[in-house]
Design an enzyme around this catalytic site. Structure first.
Site, short mmCIF file in Angstrom:
data_model
loop_
_atom_site.label_atom_id
_atom_site.label_comp_id
_atom_site.label_asym_id
_atom_site.label_seq_id
_atom_site.Cartn_x
_atom_site.Cartn_y
_atom_site.Cartn_z
N CYS A 119 0.85 -1.19 0.00
CA CYS A 119 0.00 0.00 0.00
C CYS A 119 0.89 1.24 0.00
CB CYS A 119 -0.90 0.00 1.24
SG CYS A 119 -1.95 1.44 1.35
N ILE A 120 0.65 2.12 -0.97
CA ILE A 120 1.53 3.29 -1.07
C ILE A 120 0.74 4.58 -1.00
CG2 ILE A 120 3.57 2.40 -2.22
CD1 ILE A 120 2.05 2.86 -4.89
#
Lengths: 99, 111, 135
Positions: free
Chosen positions: B110-111
């Site tokens: 997850c960025i």
């Protein structure tokens, strides 16, 4: 391509699998306990010698000396120092470390 | 460890407010998590949440946004399978917000 | 796309005794999320990672084997398995999780992701990569 092996062939099959999966002209560098793979007269010596027909096998001299096996290396195994290790890593397009 | 209270029952959450034990999740817990994200839940929101929980149940991961978008399009219809639709529902990121409301861990990568 | 590289993840450890397998899977998911060309190779004890019927309930560990089935959604469509490693362990293809992907270029037909390979084929496979990561 450079392959490195850092485990003893007597407790781990990394060297065995590595030697099955190397292409012609590849380099194999034995480091840490991997240097035991270069021992003369061991149960893996025949396989190592056979592989030397198509790949060059190196051993890291610091690790060989540390383990007291410098005079027991299979003929034709090339000793490299740390600078030689760096050179090998640099001159090959990729490196695979057999863990 | 932080806690969140729903209907008099305490639920453990991590420092970012994600539910620790996903098996404790229910709709009321989801509502409360949505409130903390300032998301007003509608049926369209729940559709995505239910999908995420099913996906997690099958694969043991929360999908990356790209994967989620494609899968939603397949399951719920092409008009919903785009990031514009999902970002309208979950403005701060479908992966981050929707996973949190669904009681799932933060997605890998997850960025 | 010029910045797409070919990544081969080499998995050679059994799933629960060490953390390598799980770590590898997480890196694969991250790499695939960045749309790189990701391929997996299972050899030696690594073939046990995708063995069917894993049940970690009693061991109280997370069973991450279902996650391999999600990799098709991540466009990881090439999972190589070393034939010799399977044979040495008394396993066949039927003992492995049936991993598939949907081929977008073929009307989303479901296709097998697993390809059995010999060690000579692995040597060639490694040569054609940009990056090889070992776990």
């Amino acid at each position: 391509m450079l392959h490195t092996v850092n485990k003893s062939p007597f407790t781990n099959n990394s060297l065995d699998s590595c030697l099955d999966c190397v292409g012609n002209g590849a380099a194999v560098l034995l480091i840490e306990d991997g240097v035991y793979g270069a021992l003369k007269g061991s149960k893996v010596a025949d396989k190592v010698k056979a592989a030397m027909g198509k790949v060059t096998i190196y051993a890291l001299s610091a690790d060989v000396k540390a383990r007291g096996v410098a005079d027991k290396m299979i003929d034709g195994i090339k000793m490299v120092d740390y600078a030689g290790f760096v050179e090998l890593a640099a001159e090959n397009d990729k490196v695979h470390s057999w863990l | 460890m932080a806690t969140m209270t729903v209907n008099g029952k305490d639920y453990e959450v991590d420092e970012e407010g994600y539910l620790i034990d996903l098996s404790q999740w229910n709709r009321e817990v989801g509502e409360e998590l949505a409130k903390s994200e300032k998301v007003d839940m509608t049926e369209s929101h729940w559709e995505v949440i239910d999908f995420l929980r099913e996906y997690y149940d099958e694969y043991q991961i929360a999908p990356a946004v790209r994967v989620l978008t494609k899968a939603i399009g397949k399951k719920l219809g092409k008009e919903k399978g785009n990031s514009k639709y999902l970002y309208e529902l979950f403005p701060y990121g479908p992966a981050k917000q929707a996973c949190k409301i669904a009681g799932l861990p933060k997605p890998t990568g997850c960025i | 796309m010029s910045d797409t590289k070919k990544f081969l993840y080499v998995n050679r450890k059994a799933p629960y005794g060490t953390v390598y397998a799980l770590e590898s899977l997480e890196v694969v998911l991250i790499g695939a999320a960045f749309e790189q060309d990701v391929q997996l190779l299972f050899m030696d004890d690594g073939v046990f990672q995708i063995a069917k019927g894993q049940d970690t309930g009693e061991a109280e560990m997370k069973n991450f084997s279902p996650t391999y089935s999600a990799l098709g959604d991540y466009e990881v469509t090439k999972m190589y398995v070393d034939k010799q490693s399977l044979e040495e362990r008394g396993l066949t293809l039927d003992d492995l999780i049936h991993l598939t992907y949907e081929d977008e270029d073929d009307d989303y037909a479901e296709k097998d992701s697993i390809r059995l390979v010999s060690r000579e084929e692995i040597a060639a496979l490694m040569e054609e990569q940009d990056v090889i990561l070992s776990f």
